[in-house]
Scaffold this motif. Sequence first.
Motif, PDB file in Angstrom:
ATOM      1  N   ASP B 285     -51.628  32.744 -60.957  1.00  0.00           N
ATOM      2  CA  ASP B 285     -50.274  33.222 -60.662  1.00  0.00           C
ATOM      3  C   ASP B 285     -49.627  34.025 -61.772  1.00  0.00           C
ATOM      4  O   ASP B 285     -48.397  34.009 -61.917  1.00  0.00           O
ATOM      5  CB  ASP B 285     -49.368  32.054 -60.255  1.00  0.00           C
ATOM      6  CG  ASP B 285     -49.712  31.612 -58.840  1.00  0.00           C
ATOM      7  OD1 ASP B 285     -50.196  32.459 -58.075  1.00  0.00           O
ATOM      8  OD2 ASP B 285     -49.510  30.441 -58.510  1.00  0.00           O
ATOM      9  N   GLY B 286     -50.429  34.742 -62.512  1.00  0.00           N
ATOM     10  CA  GLY B 286     -49.856  35.720 -63.426  1.00  0.00           C
ATOM     11  C   GLY B 286     -49.189  35.139 -64.651  1.00  0.00           C
ATOM     12  O   GLY B 286     -48.644  35.873 -65.460  1.00  0.00           O
ATOM     13  N   THR B 320     -52.541  34.900 -57.461  1.00  0.00           N
ATOM     14  CA  THR B 320     -53.366  35.803 -58.265  1.00  0.00           C
ATOM     15  C   THR B 320     -54.159  34.976 -59.256  1.00  0.00           C
ATOM     16  O   THR B 320     -53.642  34.046 -59.874  1.00  0.00           O
ATOM     17  CB  THR B 320     -52.517  36.818 -59.044  1.00  0.00           C
ATOM     18  OG1 THR B 320     -51.532  36.124 -59.792  1.00  0.00           O
ATOM     19  CG2 THR B 320     -51.854  37.813 -58.110  1.00  0.00           C
ATOM     20  N   ARG B 322     -56.772  35.391 -62.625  1.00  0.00           N
ATOM     21  CA  ARG B 322     -57.272  36.308 -63.640  1.00  0.00           C
ATOM     22  C   ARG B 322     -58.238  35.573 -64.544  1.00  0.00           C
ATOM     23  O   ARG B 322     -58.052  34.381 -64.813  1.00  0.00           O
ATOM     24  CB  ARG B 322     -56.116  36.860 -64.485  1.00  0.00           C
ATOM     25  CG  ARG B 322     -55.233  37.841 -63.720  1.00  0.00           C
ATOM     26  CD  ARG B 322     -54.083  38.329 -64.570  1.00  0.00           C
ATOM     27  NE  ARG B 322     -53.261  37.219 -64.990  1.00  0.00           N
ATOM     28  CZ  ARG B 322     -52.457  37.237 -66.060  1.00  0.00           C
ATOM     29  NH1 ARG B 322     -52.402  38.315 -66.819  1.00  0.00           N
ATOM     30  NH2 ARG B 322     -51.722  36.187 -66.362  1.00  0.00           N
ATOM     31  N   GLU B 335     -55.293  43.123 -71.721  1.00  0.00           N
ATOM     32  CA  GLU B 335     -54.581  43.141 -70.432  1.00  0.00           C
ATOM     33  C   GLU B 335     -54.685  44.533 -69.800  1.00  0.00           C
ATOM     34  O   GLU B 335     -54.721  44.679 -68.589  1.00  0.00           O
ATOM     35  CB  GLU B 335     -53.106  42.781 -70.643  1.00  0.00           C
ATOM     36  CG  GLU B 335     -52.887  41.323 -71.001  1.00  0.00           C
ATOM     37  CD  GLU B 335     -52.933  40.415 -69.783  1.00  0.00           C
ATOM     38  OE1 GLU B 335     -52.853  40.895 -68.656  1.00  0.00           O
ATOM     39  OE2 GLU B 335     -53.058  39.198 -69.986  1.00  0.00           O
ATOM     40  N   THR B 336     -54.699  45.544 -70.643  1.00  0.00           N
ATOM     41  CA  THR B 336     -54.832  46.917 -70.166  1.00  0.00           C
ATOM     42  C   THR B 336     -55.829  47.618 -71.072  1.00  0.00           C
ATOM     43  O   THR B 336     -55.766  47.472 -72.287  1.00  0.00           O
ATOM     44  CB  THR B 336     -53.481  47.657 -70.247  1.00  0.00           C
ATOM     45  OG1 THR B 336     -52.493  46.879 -69.570  1.00  0.00           O
ATOM     46  CG2 THR B 336     -53.558  49.021 -69.586  1.00  0.00           C
ATOM     47  N   ALA B 351     -56.697  41.349 -61.802  1.00  0.00           N
ATOM     48  CA  ALA B 351     -56.002  40.346 -60.988  1.00  0.00           C
ATOM     49  C   ALA B 351     -56.693  40.254 -59.636  1.00  0.00           C
ATOM     50  O   ALA B 351     -56.874  41.254 -58.958  1.00  0.00           O
ATOM     51  CB  ALA B 351     -54.540  40.733 -60.811  1.00  0.00           C
ATOM     52  N   VAL B 353     -56.440  38.781 -55.943  1.00  0.00           N
ATOM     53  CA  VAL B 353     -55.486  38.225 -54.988  1.00  0.00           C
ATOM     54  C   VAL B 353     -56.228  37.348 -53.984  1.00  0.00           C
ATOM     55  O   VAL B 353     -57.207  37.785 -53.385  1.00  0.00           O
ATOM     56  CB  VAL B 353     -54.716  39.351 -54.265  1.00  0.00           C
ATOM     57  CG1 VAL B 353     -53.839  38.790 -53.158  1.00  0.00           C
ATOM     58  CG2 VAL B 353     -53.872  40.145 -55.260  1.00  0.00           C
TER      59      VAL B 353
END
Lengths: 357, 357
Positions: B285-286, B320, B322, B335-336, B351, B353
Amino acid sequence: MEGEQGTGDEAQEELHKETRAKLVPVKLEPFNAEAPLEALTHPRTPTDSFFVRSNYAEPELPTATHRITVEGAVEAPLTLRLKDLARGPLREVTATVECAGNGRTAMSPLPEGEPWDKGALSTAVWRGVPLAEVLGRARLRPNVLEILVEGADGEGSKRFARALPVSKAMHPDTLLALEMNGEPLPRAHGAPMRLIVPGWYGMASVKWVKRIEALTRPFSGYYQRERYIYDLSNGRAPEPVTRMRVKSLILTPSEGARVAPGRVVVHGIAWSGERRVVQVEVAVDGGETWKPATLLEKPKPSAWVRWAFTWEDAKPGRHTLRARATDEAGETQPETSQWNRLGYGNNAVMARVVNVG
Amino acid sequence: MEGEQGTGDEAQEELHKETRAKLVPVKLEPFNAEAPLEALTHPRTPTDSFFVRSNYAEPELPTATHRITVEGAVEAPLTLRLKDLARGPLREVTATVECAGNGRTAMSPLPEGEPWDKGALSTAVWRGVPLAEVLGRARLRPNVLEILVEGADGEGSKRFARALPVSKAMHPDTLLALEMNGEPLPRAHGAPMRLIVPGWYGMASVKWVKRIEALTRPFSGYYQRERYIYDLSNGRAPEPVTRMRVKSLILTPSEGARVAPGRVVVHGIAWSGERRVVQVEVAVDGGETWKPATLLEKPKPSAWVRWAFTWEDAKPGRHTLRARATDEAGETQPETSQWNRLGYGNNAVMARVVNVG
């Protein structure tokens, strides 16, 4: 009008079930769900396919006896029931409503919050009394800055409430809506009356309206200052989330779809707050060759426009399709949307992967 | 060994068909295809499910008579046929190969290039002669800087060729591979012989090897200087793409899957160039609550490790998931991932779903 509403609370129960059956659930309690993307191919989204965003359990308000108060910096405080509002003057507005968090799952790093993908977005015909009429009856004092609209959901300092600047509150299309697509509002959408703020993200369109207050100072409640803000985590004061950013969505072919080689018609929608969309372009295979799509109707402010693009000579294999919209103010969707801590306003160009052959 | 190879070119035709049937096509000519994600749940990817990346049409080289030359700054230039290499000494290495462009479709703005999603990634057992043995026989001059390996694909200045620093070329696990998963190499994977550079992105593992040249100056060919470089478009000289960055992939539940509430076991893989993965963590869940997954085997350099995570008490609704991997050098997935013009090396946390209920 009264007759329709008079079917009463049993009818609400029936509507309640209907509004849940066709949706794509995101959270069960409180109920949050996306519209199925195929429902977005209609100019107006059928009510039972309209996305649902609720911060709390849905209040069950009595249709006939629920009252809203209009108070604060007004000369003539009011109490209104549904039947008072139903006397009109009534106005009809077609408005697209997008959740500010729509597209959050595509942001990186993934922000916290409900994992909205692409379907927290729908369009309906809303019918109701312009908020300006009600405020006119109550006679705003000249020093009024904002109009606070409070819902019956949540409690204490976390009650759902949002304030609008007077200019937007007084816009003739800002409605206290009683009907959606020609029927009484279902409970999930704010029965018996909700605010509709065309062109703004959904948080402004307060559901289950209970109290309206004319404020002479800026509102600083939880949903105004702690949520629905663009918090860039860069030390600057967050900006409030307001109008919907220019955006487009490819509806068909759907993600990962397999289509026959040759001519492929791509369908989608595009919208931009209160502004008209003036152009939608499509690029194939990630290149910078953008070709114009055809708008399928005359663009109107506050509602999406449908578009189509003919992809000539699609070759077997995997391809990426991208669409980008431009509005009458010259704003175009960005390739990447500015990241913000709560994940709002993602209007970046999306890549749709399609398999041909 | 000779007997196996002696089945000849008809066998290659058969293998050719097999290697295409189970894959997820990305481009038909030249043939490029991803591994189906379900095939990645095996410790080693079956050959017919191993991803295929080709810059040109696959050369059809004669198994028995194809020769490679070893030349340049060497004391003893060589010409070698398959049977010469098959005499050994042979060595076996399990190595994960990931295309440098894997994950490109998740980068924003979308870079140009093949639209690789998640499956340009596979692991096989490779058997062949260490390149160091061949170079040892040819006796490198002391001023050699790089070893150029050229394939039979492409023409002129666009012939596919890559140079390795001597240190990596001489690593005992860098192989001139003749076999994959216990069988002769299929044509799609470089028959009759290809380079395997464990821990580096796939572009280094040159297929259909034709010529090896010891260089005393850095190689500046097209695939060394114009492609397979991290071009940040910031005015700085691009860096070459080399080792695979630390990365993980959730395999099950698959994207958008519906799973029953309660306990959900999440499976995946993780890898990091030549390094061992030491930890995989999963967040739900992020949020920033990362919990450790269990590694299902002892991590080895250059090959992925499988992992599992038990998600306790999954509640109905959309969630979500991860995963992020950390390697023995302490590198963790970002993260990016840093955007670059050609879309290489995307190892950002993804992520996933999942719908529960």
